[in-house]
Design a protein around this motif. Structure first.
Motif, PDB file in Angstrom:
ATOM      1  N   GLY A  16      29.736  29.871  16.546  1.00 52.97           N
ATOM      2  CA  GLY A  16      30.972  29.957  17.304  1.00 52.97           C
ATOM      3  C   GLY A  16      31.824  28.718  17.115  1.00 52.97           C
ATOM      4  N   TYR A  17      32.665  28.412  18.097  1.00 49.88           N
ATOM      5  CA  TYR A  17      33.577  27.272  18.017  1.00 49.88           C
ATOM      6  C   TYR A  17      33.153  26.167  18.974  1.00 49.88           C
ATOM      7  CZ  TYR A  17      36.653  29.920  15.038  1.00 49.88           C
ATOM      8  OH  TYR A  17      37.156  30.624  13.979  1.00 49.88           O
ATOM      9  N   ALA A  18      32.952  24.972  18.422  1.00 50.06           N
ATOM     10  CA  ALA A  18      32.609  23.803  19.231  1.00 50.06           C
ATOM     11  C   ALA A  18      33.859  23.086  19.710  1.00 50.06           C
ATOM     12  CB  ALA A  18      31.739  22.837  18.424  1.00 50.06           C
ATOM     13  N   SER A  19      34.997  23.364  19.076  1.00 51.12           N
ATOM     14  CA  SER A  19      36.258  22.722  19.425  1.00 51.12           C
ATOM     15  C   SER A  19      37.390  23.648  19.003  1.00 51.12           C
ATOM     16  CB  SER A  19      36.366  21.379  18.701  1.00 51.12           C
ATOM     17  OG  SER A  19      37.626  20.780  18.895  1.00 51.12           O
ATOM     18  N   LEU A  20      38.423  23.733  19.842  1.00 49.41           N
ATOM     19  CA  LEU A  20      39.597  24.539  19.516  1.00 49.41           C
ATOM     20  C   LEU A  20      40.810  23.629  19.370  1.00 49.41           C
ATOM     21  CD1 LEU A  20      39.106  27.527  21.978  1.00 49.41           C
ATOM     22  CD2 LEU A  20      38.558  27.449  19.547  1.00 49.41           C
ATOM     23  N   PHE A  21      41.622  23.914  18.367  1.00 47.79           N
ATOM     24  CA  PHE A  21      42.814  23.110  18.122  1.00 47.79           C
ATOM     25  C   PHE A  21      43.941  23.464  19.098  1.00 47.79           C
ATOM     26  CE2 PHE A  21      41.262  23.166  13.504  1.00 47.79           C
ATOM     27  CZ  PHE A  21      40.567  21.988  13.673  1.00 47.79           C
ATOM     28  N   ASP A  22      44.774  22.469  19.359  1.00 53.36           N
ATOM     29  CA  ASP A  22      45.999  22.651  20.140  1.00 53.36           C
ATOM     30  C   ASP A  22      45.759  23.147  21.566  1.00 53.36           C
ATOM     31  OD1 ASP A  22      47.499  21.860  17.877  1.00 53.36           O
ATOM     32  OD2 ASP A  22      47.406  23.897  17.088  1.00 53.36           O
ATOM     33  N   CYS A  23      44.577  22.881  22.121  1.00 54.55           N
ATOM     34  CA  CYS A  23      44.256  23.246  23.500  1.00 54.55           C
ATOM     35  C   CYS A  23      44.028  21.965  24.298  1.00 54.55           C
ATOM     36  CB  CYS A  23      43.004  24.119  23.563  1.00 54.55           C
ATOM     37  SG  CYS A  23      43.207  25.740  22.827  1.00 54.55           S
ATOM     38  N   ARG A  24      44.770  21.805  25.370  1.00 56.03           N
ATOM     39  CA  ARG A  24      44.614  20.611  26.217  1.00 56.03           C
ATOM     40  C   ARG A  24      43.382  20.790  27.087  1.00 56.03           C
ATOM     41  NH1 ARG A  24      46.399  17.960  31.009  1.00 56.03           N
ATOM     42  NH2 ARG A  24      47.284  15.906  30.559  1.00 56.03           N
ATOM     43  N   ASP A  25      42.452  19.830  27.017  1.00 49.81           N
ATOM     44  CA  ASP A  25      41.229  19.936  27.816  1.00 49.81           C
ATOM     45  C   ASP A  25      41.386  19.223  29.154  1.00 49.81           C
ATOM     46  OD1 ASP A  25      40.738  17.194  27.473  1.00 49.81           O
ATOM     47  OD2 ASP A  25      39.415  17.510  25.773  1.00 49.81           O
ATOM     48  N   SER A  26      40.334  19.256  29.953  1.00 46.06           N
ATOM     49  CA  SER A  26      40.381  18.664  31.293  1.00 46.06           C
ATOM     50  C   SER A  26      40.544  17.153  31.262  1.00 46.06           C
ATOM     51  CB  SER A  26      39.103  19.019  32.066  1.00 46.06           C
ATOM     52  OG  SER A  26      39.008  20.409  32.211  1.00 46.06           O
ATOM     53  N   GLY A  27      40.230  16.522  30.141  1.00 44.12           N
ATOM     54  CA  GLY A  27      40.402  15.082  30.007  1.00 44.12           C
ATOM     55  C   GLY A  27      41.798  14.685  29.554  1.00 44.12           C
ATOM     56  N   ALA A  67      38.491  17.275   9.148  1.00 45.86           N
ATOM     57  CA  ALA A  67      38.386  17.490   7.701  1.00 45.86           C
ATOM     58  C   ALA A  67      37.802  16.299   6.952  1.00 45.86           C
ATOM     59  CB  ALA A  67      39.749  17.869   7.132  1.00 45.86           C
ATOM     60  N   LYS A  68      38.341  15.119   7.193  1.00 47.89           N
ATOM     61  CA  LYS A  68      37.889  13.928   6.464  1.00 47.89           C
ATOM     62  C   LYS A  68      36.431  13.610   6.788  1.00 47.89           C
ATOM     63  CE  LYS A  68      39.695   9.392   5.188  1.00 47.89           C
ATOM     64  NZ  LYS A  68      40.766   8.418   5.439  1.00 47.89           N
ATOM     65  N   SER A  69      36.056  13.729   8.045  1.00 47.46           N
ATOM     66  CA  SER A  69      34.684  13.444   8.457  1.00 47.46           C
ATOM     67  C   SER A  69      33.690  14.423   7.838  1.00 47.46           C
ATOM     68  CB  SER A  69      34.584  13.503   9.992  1.00 47.46           C
ATOM     69  OG  SER A  69      33.270  13.243  10.418  1.00 47.46           O
ATOM     70  N   LEU A  70      34.049  15.711   7.830  1.00 50.36           N
ATOM     71  CA  LEU A  70      33.158  16.718   7.250  1.00 50.36           C
ATOM     72  C   LEU A  70      32.991  16.495   5.744  1.00 50.36           C
ATOM     73  CD1 LEU A  70      34.325  19.934   9.160  1.00 50.36           C
ATOM     74  CD2 LEU A  70      32.246  18.581   9.556  1.00 50.36           C
ATOM     75  N   CYS A  71      34.063  16.122   5.068  1.00 48.97           N
ATOM     76  CA  CYS A  71      33.981  15.825   3.624  1.00 48.97           C
ATOM     77  C   CYS A  71      33.102  14.612   3.363  1.00 48.97           C
ATOM     78  CB  CYS A  71      35.373  15.595   3.044  1.00 48.97           C
ATOM     79  SG  CYS A  71      36.328  17.097   2.833  1.00 48.97           S
ATOM     80  N   ALA A  72      33.248  13.582   4.193  1.00 46.09           N
ATOM     81  CA  ALA A  72      32.449  12.359   4.020  1.00 46.09           C
ATOM     82  C   ALA A  72      30.974  12.642   4.256  1.00 46.09           C
ATOM     83  CB  ALA A  72      32.939  11.275   4.983  1.00 46.09           C
ATOM     84  N   LEU A  73      30.651  13.422   5.272  1.00 49.67           N
ATOM     85  CA  LEU A  73      29.254  13.782   5.541  1.00 49.67           C
ATOM     86  C   LEU A  73      28.652  14.547   4.370  1.00 49.67           C
ATOM     87  CD1 LEU A  73      29.580  14.850   9.287  1.00 49.67           C
ATOM     88  CD2 LEU A  73      28.167  12.977   8.426  1.00 49.67           C
ATOM     89  N   LEU A 117      29.323  23.870   9.286  1.00 48.66           N
ATOM     90  CA  LEU A 117      30.423  23.372  10.123  1.00 48.66           C
ATOM     91  C   LEU A 117      31.659  23.380   9.254  1.00 48.66           C
ATOM     92  CD1 LEU A 117      27.786  21.302  10.950  1.00 48.66           C
ATOM     93  CD2 LEU A 117      29.474  20.753  12.679  1.00 48.66           C
ATOM     94  N   ARG A 118      32.727  23.973   9.760  1.00 46.25           N
ATOM     95  CA  ARG A 118      33.971  24.013   8.992  1.00 46.25           C
ATOM     96  C   ARG A 118      35.151  24.161   9.926  1.00 46.25           C
ATOM     97  NH1 ARG A 118      35.316  29.411   9.143  1.00 46.25           N
ATOM     98  NH2 ARG A 118      33.570  30.876   9.157  1.00 46.25           N
ATOM     99  N   GLU A 119      36.276  23.666   9.446  1.00 46.96           N
ATOM    100  CA  GLU A 119      37.531  23.868  10.160  1.00 46.96           C
ATOM    101  C   GLU A 119      38.183  25.143   9.653  1.00 46.96           C
ATOM    102  OE1 GLU A 119      39.549  19.705  11.459  1.00 46.96           O
ATOM    103  OE2 GLU A 119      40.019  20.456   9.483  1.00 46.96           O
ATOM    104  N   ASP A 120      38.788  25.876  10.567  1.00 52.00           N
ATOM    105  CA  ASP A 120      39.666  26.961  10.166  1.00 52.00           C
ATOM    106  C   ASP A 120      40.945  26.822  10.991  1.00 52.00           C
ATOM    107  OD1 ASP A 120      39.110  28.049  12.685  1.00 52.00           O
ATOM    108  OD2 ASP A 120      37.696  29.530  11.910  1.00 52.00           O
ATOM    109  N   ALA A 121      41.791  27.821  10.990  1.00 50.71           N
ATOM    110  CA  ALA A 121      43.064  27.717  11.699  1.00 50.71           C
ATOM    111  C   ALA A 121      42.878  27.582  13.202  1.00 50.71           C
ATOM    112  CB  ALA A 121      43.929  28.941  11.391  1.00 50.71           C
ATOM    113  N   ARG A 122      41.727  28.019  13.705  1.00 53.18           N
ATOM    114  CA  ARG A 122      41.498  28.030  15.146  1.00 53.18           C
ATOM    115  C   ARG A 122      40.820  26.775  15.680  1.00 53.18           C
ATOM    116  NH1 ARG A 122      38.527  32.510  18.775  1.00 53.18           N
ATOM    117  NH2 ARG A 122      39.606  31.967  20.684  1.00 53.18           N
ATOM    118  N   GLY A 123      39.864  26.237  14.919  1.00 50.33           N
ATOM    119  CA  GLY A 123      39.143  25.073  15.418  1.00 50.33           C
ATOM    120  C   GLY A 123      37.955  24.710  14.550  1.00 50.33           C
ATOM    121  N   LEU A 124      36.959  24.073  15.177  1.00 52.66           N
ATOM    122  CA  LEU A 124      35.738  23.669  14.478  1.00 52.66           C
ATOM    123  C   LEU A 124      34.684  24.739  14.683  1.00 52.66           C
ATOM    124  CD1 LEU A 124      34.143  21.439  12.934  1.00 52.66           C
ATOM    125  CD2 LEU A 124      33.436  20.587  15.194  1.00 52.66           C
TER     126      LEU A 124
END
Length: 199
Positions: A34-45, A55-61, A86-93
Motif C-alpha cells: 500500500g502507501y506509506a506516504s501520500l503526496f500533497d496531503c497536509r498531515d496533523s503535524g 526519488a533521490k533517496s531511493l536511488c541512492a539506497l 518501494l517506489r514513488e508514483d503520482a500518488r505517493g510512496l
C-alpha cells in the motif's frame, strides 16, 4: 551511538486502509502492500510531502545495495519484516513487503492488523530540503528515507488499511486518535526544542 543517531530521525505517520492490503500467510511471510506516504496531503503535524521527495533517496539506497527497514513502532531493535518494493508514483510512496511470521512479533503484528488494533504506517526520515509556504505549512521536497514502521497512531488519514478481519470504520475514534497523534507530535517537537536550548 546508533541510538543517538537514530533518535534524530523525524517520523511521518499514515493511516493504513483501502490502499493497503494484507495477504495470506506463506512460508515467506504475510504480504502487505500500500502507501506509506501520500503526496500533497497536509498531515496533523502541518507538513506536506511533495512529489519526488523520495526519488533521490531511493536511488541512492539502490545504488548502495541497501534497503529500507520494516520496523515495529520505530524500534530499530525490532525488525518485523522485509520491504521488497518501494517506489514513488503520482500518488505517493508505494510499499510492498512481507511480515515475517517466523518471528513472534511478526505473528503479533498480523493478529493486531487483522483485529483492527494496528492500522498505521510511519516513515522514519531525515529532511534534506524543505521550505514553508505563505500559510506556514512545511513543504518537504527531499527526504532521506530510513525505515517504514507499523505503528499505533496515524497522522495522515487519507491512507487506510483494509484487513480481511477488520470491521467497520469508526470516524469519531479516528478523529480522537489523529488529535492524540498531533498532540504527541507537538510534545515531541517541544521536548526537542528544549533539549537544543539546554545545549
Amino acid at each position: 551511538m546508533y541510538k543517538d543517531f537514530y533518535s534524530g530521525l523525524e517520523h511521518k505517520f499514515a493511516r493504513l486502509g483501502e490502499d493497503v492490503t494484507v495477504g495470506d500467510a506463506s512460508e515467506n511471510g504475510v504480504k502487505i502492500e500500500g502507501y506509506a506516504s501520500l503526496f500533497d496531503c497536509r498531515d496533523s503535524g502541518g507538513d506536506v510531502v511533495m512529489k519526488g521527495a523520495y526519488a533521490k533517496s531511493l536511488c541512492a539506497l539502490k545504488a548502495k545495495g541497501r534497503s529500507v527497514k520494516m520496523l515495529w513502532q520505530h524500534d530499530p531493535a525490532q525488525p518485523i519484516g522485509i520491504w521488497d518494493e518501494l517506489r514513488e508514483d503520482a500518488r505517493g510512496l508505494y510499499v510492498k513487503g512481507r511480515l515475517l511470521t517466523k518471528l513472534q512479533k511478526g505473528r503479533e503484528a498480523v493478529a493486531l492488523i487483522e483485529a483492527g488494533a494496528i492500522d498505521g504506517l510511519s516513515i522514519g526520515y531525515r529532511t534534506v530540503k524543505a521550505h514553508k509556504d505563505t500559510k506556514g505549512t512545511r513543504l518537504l521536497s527531499e527526504l532521506e528515507l530510513w525505515e517504514v514502521s507499523l505503528v499505533t497512531f496515524p497522522m495522515l488519514p487519507e491512507a487506510r488499511l483494509r484487513a480481511e478481519a477488520k470491521g467497520v470504520d469508526a470516524p469519531e475514534a479516528d478523529l480522537m486518535l489523529r488529535e492524540l497523534a498531533g498532540a504527541l507530535n507537538s510534545a515531541r517537537k517541544l521536548l526537542a526544542a528544549e533539549v537544543l536550548s539546554d545545549d
